[in-house]
Motif scaffolding. Structure first.
Motif, PDB file in Angstrom:
ATOM      1  N   MET A  81       0.815  -1.210   0.000  1.00  0.00           N
ATOM      2  CA  MET A  81       0.000   0.000   0.000  1.00  0.00           C
ATOM      3  C   MET A  81       0.855   1.269   0.000  1.00  0.00           C
ATOM      4  O   MET A  81       0.481   2.257  -0.640  1.00  0.00           O
ATOM      5  CB  MET A  81      -0.954  -0.035   1.201  1.00  0.00           C
ATOM      6  CG  MET A  81      -1.659   1.253   1.502  1.00  0.00           C
ATOM      7  SD  MET A  81      -0.800   2.193   2.748  1.00  0.00           S
ATOM      8  CE  MET A  81      -1.402   1.378   4.215  1.00  0.00           C
ATOM      9  N   SER A  86       3.578   2.208  -1.554  1.00  0.00           N
ATOM     10  CA  SER A  86       3.964   2.697  -2.887  1.00  0.00           C
ATOM     11  C   SER A  86       2.744   3.215  -3.640  1.00  0.00           C
ATOM     12  O   SER A  86       2.809   4.219  -4.343  1.00  0.00           O
ATOM     13  CB  SER A  86       4.676   1.600  -3.685  1.00  0.00           C
ATOM     14  OG  SER A  86       3.859   0.458  -3.816  1.00  0.00           O
ATOM     15  N   LEU A  87       1.639   2.522  -3.479  1.00  0.00           N
ATOM     16  CA  LEU A  87       0.395   2.925  -4.126  1.00  0.00           C
ATOM     17  C   LEU A  87      -0.020   4.326  -3.666  1.00  0.00           C
ATOM     18  O   LEU A  87      -0.348   5.196  -4.469  1.00  0.00           O
ATOM     19  CB  LEU A  87      -0.687   1.909  -3.745  1.00  0.00           C
ATOM     20  CG  LEU A  87      -2.016   1.951  -4.466  1.00  0.00           C
ATOM     21  CD1 LEU A  87      -1.835   1.436  -5.885  1.00  0.00           C
ATOM     22  CD2 LEU A  87      -3.038   1.086  -3.730  1.00  0.00           C
ATOM     23  N   LEU A 119       1.861   6.581  -2.301  1.00  0.00           N
ATOM     24  CA  LEU A 119       2.845   7.589  -2.714  1.00  0.00           C
ATOM     25  C   LEU A 119       2.529   8.107  -4.116  1.00  0.00           C
ATOM     26  O   LEU A 119       2.450   9.317  -4.341  1.00  0.00           O
ATOM     27  CB  LEU A 119       4.249   6.979  -2.660  1.00  0.00           C
ATOM     28  CG  LEU A 119       5.439   7.925  -2.903  1.00  0.00           C
ATOM     29  CD1 LEU A 119       6.675   7.412  -2.188  1.00  0.00           C
ATOM     30  CD2 LEU A 119       5.745   8.138  -4.374  1.00  0.00           C
TER      31      LEU A 119
END
Lengths: 346, 615
Positions: free
Chosen positions: A84, A86-87, A89
């Protein structure tokens, strides 16, 4: 209902509590995660945040299902297990005026997602990062998570031989700028911490002990209600003071409180309980966590905060307009620039 | 020229006529010795003379000290594919000196650093010594720079011996060092000294030389990674998340160079494209999926191992209908494989990547110019179809310098697809009595309408998930709802067939057989078709540029007795995909696949097809 009543039941954004609700929970009855969802609703309502201004993210697990149980009018993305951060970000770059809230669990953050969690923290992306921590994998029916304490016994797993991961400690080591711990059974403290977290301009990590009523609720274990209630050691009584309120530190007893001003001018007032704790002192935060480990205590409250650290967005000079609203003319360089590039490649 | 002294019967004699603008030379050095500068200097000087030229770097997977070869081919006919034999070898590496000679064609040439010990040199080649150490020592260069500048000796000697005007070399040096006087002067002093030495001391005994011609007008020299990145910036790229990996790294690094030039407001200093180096490829794809979901034009670039790590998020993006672009600059796999060698071995993986029923739009650029074009086009296609688009480049295309037609400015406005902002949504709701759902197929083309985070309309929000969902984005586990959703996705991707970049078809009179290929094999195939025609086998050639294929490709297969599918892998992956597309004609497809890490040669392709035709 009279007009008068209706007016009284809306916040400064003109919204009622109902505007912040989510779909009915499909989690087990009595699950700590449900209580957390309620406090997110309460915190956003009280902060007058418009739901469309919030974006919800989660990974995989019981915790990660919970974003549908609050703020139905907010966009949300239930991503992959442990990924989650990276998503969130990528998505939050689209419009930096949005408030991100990520909901993760102990498996999602401390096992598969440890890498992304720590890198998100290291980058100081402005968002609220909740770990609904119950020390167990619920959705796969009761395996040890990385935050389960050594010696814990589970029905089919036997006895856990390993020391637990402390999410607050991991956050601190990764240079988190806001680290707090709370307990799902302490709604008042949780709400105040959530409100402070929403106002923090950086990553706000909230490790919330959230007992699993089905697979992990033995009375003597760290993540149970009874243990939590008996061993919770609040650092301080917390009051969040919004920037526009006129309430100031004078309302608190002189000498017994400490204020922390957040980036938007709002303040957290920490009322001293049994120790003189300074949440801006990182060394003290480490010491506190070490000590609580030794004493088998659940230290709750604001463990560390540094509101002055630049956020990830400060490192990128993004336009005033949200990036995802820029029209073609702002995104496609002019024709002449390509001619110059072609010339430079002959 | 001194051809009159040549011994009769020796191949050297057979090459007594000058061979102009049609030969191949390889420079053998150790990597990390600064040879790239020298090799590019030669390459670009030849290009500036108007001679069609190509350069290929064959390098090891380390930083310093291992053998490296750089091959330059000049071709007045414009062939820029690889050839396996060298006419000229420049030997600078003591470790490989013994290995060079067998690659030299009879009558060829070897230039060698005169401190190298060469023994038993073939009699059918001409050898020229170069006093590298002496010339470098005498040059006006700081001792610490000597190793890096030694390679300028062969630039000077070659320029003199094959006929590259020194003023062209000087201008190219100025270009290469962007006017930095000190660097230009120190390199130039060695080039000039070496050329002067060669003029005074070497007698030209070989036939190879270059002459200015008019074969590069309208062309530029660039590599595919840079081109892809630039194309994306002209396509309005707003977010790139990436992780370093050979041979894709230079694609993302181009953003570092060009975002400030192309996407920064000169007054405010604000940039309209954010580039984030991720902690790994799992995060790189997560970031771009998040960004694409929230309405940013987003891409990542990687190679095989990274693509493996991206599989799960790509499946989510396919199912949740998130536009993202992934560049796969292919290298030899599986596993770490040969990281610095080229291949086209990720086709089947990319086409079906991730678990469950999936299918992706694939673009395959066949030239550097097309890398630029697909750089922007991929973003349009991804947003139009709300799905991941994978662009399949490779190391040869991505990292080598190619002469290529100048980049063309996008000829179409951006296609942002069916995106609804507040007013659009309000209008749609009014037209449809309030009925709108994120996955509702309103237009019957399988492509739904989408809103993105930041839309403040109270009806705009929805919850995106990889779990089963209905047309309104609601959680759903019912079998028929799942199946309908998946069938709509298939319809959507099928609908892309005729809208993706069309194949390039080169027909020849009387051709009964065909070649299908894609990507960087193009130059070798163009040349192979000429070789085959010269041998009485005319061949039609179709270069695929996108998957899933359009009707034209199926017709091409149907209309030929036999279609050779030429590709750089072991298993004939493109042939496998085409067989699935047209099972009724699958037996017409013949595999011409080869993977040794080197670009295919026209010679190999034509002889392989001839051998199969002879069966």
């Amino acid at each position: 209902m009279t007009d008068q009543n209706q007016r009284q039941q809306v916040n400064a954004a003109g919204l009622s509590r109902a505007d912040y609700r989510g779909a009915p929970s499909t989690l087990c009855q009595g699950c700590g995660h449900n209580g957390i969802a309620s406090q997110i609703v309460a915190a956003c309502y009280e902060l007058d945040i418009v739901p469309e201004q919030v974006v919800k993210f989660s990974g995989i697990g019981c915790s990660s299902k919970s974003p549908t149980y609050f703020l139905s009018r907010s966009f949300g993305f239930n991503g992959l297990h442990g990924r989650m951060p990276s998503l969130a970000l990528g998505a939050l770059f689209a419009d930096t005026s949005l408030k991100g809230i990520g909901v993760s669990g102990d498996g999602d953050t401390a096992s598969i997602g440890m890498g992304q969690f720590k890198h998100l923290v290291r980058r100081n992306l402005p968002m609220v990062y909740l770990v609904e921590n119950n020390g167990v994998y619920g959705l796969t029916k009761g395996q040890f998570s990385a935050t389960a304490e050594r010696g814990l016994e589970l029905k089919r797993q036997g006895i856990n031989p390993f020391l637990p991961v402390d999410i607050c400690l991991e956050a601190l080591v990764a240079n988190a700028t806001f680290v707090a711990r709370s307990f799902a059974g302490d709604p008042k403290q949780l709400k105040e911490l959530l409100k402070a977290a929403f106002s923090h301009n950086g990553i706000a990590v909230l490790d919330i002990i959230s007992p699993c009523v089905t697979f992990h609720n033995k009375e003597n274990t760290l993540h149970s209600y009874t243990y939590g209630k008996e061993h919770e050691e609040p650092l301080h009584e917390i009051a969040y003071v919004p920037a526009r309120d006129e309430i100031t530190v004078e309302d608190f007893e002189e000498g017994s409180s400490r204020e922390v001003t957040l980036h938007d001018g709002s303040m957290i007032v920490l009322k001293k309980l049994n120790q003189d704790y300074d949440p801006t002192n990182k060394a003290a935060a480490y010491a506190l966590l070490e000590e609580s480990h030794r004493n088998q205590e659940l230290i709750t409250g604001l463990i560390y905060v540094d509101p002055a650290v630049p956020s990830m967005f400060d490192a990128y000079h993004l336009p005033e307009t949200a990036l995802n609203r820029l029209p073609e003319k702002d995104l496609r360089p002019i024709r002449q620039s390509l001619e110059e590039i072609n010339q430079s490649l002959i | 020229m001194s051809e009159e002294t040549i011994v009769a019967g020796n191949p050297i004699e057979q090459k007594r006529c000058p061979i102009v603008n049609d030969f191949c030379m390889t420079v053998s050095t150790v990597n990390g010795s600064g040879s790239a500068t020298a090799n590019n200097l030669l390459l670009r000087s030849l290009f500036r003379m108007g001679i069609p030229v190509s350069g290929k770097n064959i390098f090891p997977s380390n930083i310093q000290g291992l053998p490296t070869w750089y091959t330059i081919r000049v071709s007045r006919k414009g062939y820029i594919g690889r050839v396996a034999k060298d006419d000229i070898v420049v030997a600078m590496n003591p470790a490989t000196i013994a290995k060079e000679a067998p690659f030299i064609s009879p009558g060829g040439v070897m230039f060698y650093a005169d401190d190298l010990r060469i023994s038993d040199l073939r009699e059918d080649i001409i050898a020229y010594p170069m006093p590298v150490k002496k010339l470098v020592k005498e040059a006006d260069v700081a001792p610490s720079m000597r190793d890096y500048i030694a390679n300028m000796v062969y630039v000077g000697v070659l320029a003199q011996m094959i006929g590259i005007p020194l003023d062209v070399v000087y201008q190219t040096l100025e270009f290469q060092f962007k006017g930095k006087k000190k660097a230009i002067d120190s390199n130039w002093s060695v080039v000039k000294a070496a050329a002067d030495w060669a003029a005074a001391n070497l007698e030209k005994r070989d036939p190879f030389r270059v002459e200015p011609m008019n074969g590069t007008e309208g062309y530029i020299m660039a590599d595919g990674n840079m081109a892809g990145a630039l194309g994306a910036l002209y396509g309005g790229l707003q977010f790139a998340g990436w992780y370093p990996i050979t041979p894709a790294t230079s694609l993302a690094e181009t953003f570092t160079d060009y975002v400030p030039l192309l996407r920064k407001d000169p007054e405010t200093g604000r940039q309209t494209c954010a580039v984030v180096q991720a902690e790994d490829e799992l995060a790189a794809i997560g970031m771009v999926v998040g960004a694409g979901w929230a309405g940013l034009r987003a891409m990542t670039s990687t190679s095989g191992p990274g693509l493996s790590l991206m599989a799960e998020y790509l499946g989510l993006a396919y199912y949740a209908e998130v536009p993202v672009v992934v560049w796969d600059v292919q290298r030899v796999g599986p596993s770490t494989g040969l990281p610095t060698r080229t291949a086209q071995c990720d086709y089947t993986f990319a086409y079906f990547i991730s678990h469950g029923d999936t299918q992706y739009i694939i673009l395959i650029p066949g030239s550097v110019n097309e890398c630029f074009e697909f750089g922007w086009r991929a973003l349009d296609i991804a947003e139009h179809f709300q799905t991941p688009v994978l662009v399949m480049s490779d190391l040869d295309l991505g990292m080598n310098q190619w002469m290529t037609p100048a980049f063309q400015y996008p000829d179409q406005p951006m296609d942002r697809g069916k995106i609804l902002w507040e007013d659009d949504l309000e209008k749609l709701l009014a037209e449809r009595n309030g009925d709108w759902g994120r996955y509702l197929d309103i237009d019957g083309d399988g492509i739904p309408y989408r809103t993105v985070a930041g839309n403040r309309h109270p009806r705009s929000a929805y919850f995106t998930r990889g779990t089963g969902h209905d047309e309104y984005g609601r959680y759903n586990e019912e079998g028929d709802v799942w199946e309908q959703g998946m069938n709509r996705l298939a319809k959507k991707i099928n609908g892309s067939r005729e809208l993706l970049p069309k194949p390039v078809l080169k027909k020849r009179d009387g051709a009964k057989i065909g070649i299908i290929s894609a990507g960087s094999t193009d130059p070798a195939i163009i040349e192979a078709c000429d070789l085959l025609e010269a041998d009485g086998i005319p061949v039609d050639y179709l270069r695929l540029r996108a998957l899933p294929v359009c009707q034209q490709v199926l017709d091409f297969i149907k209309d030929h007795d036999c279609v050779y599918v030429v590709e750089m892998n072991r298993d004939g992956q493109l042939q496998q995909i085409l067989s699935l597309e047209t099972p009724e004609h699958a037996t017409r497809l013949k595999k011409v696949a080869h993977m040794d890490g080197f670009p295919l040669t026209a010679q190999w392709i034509s002889s392989e097809i001839k051998a199969q035709e002879a069966k």
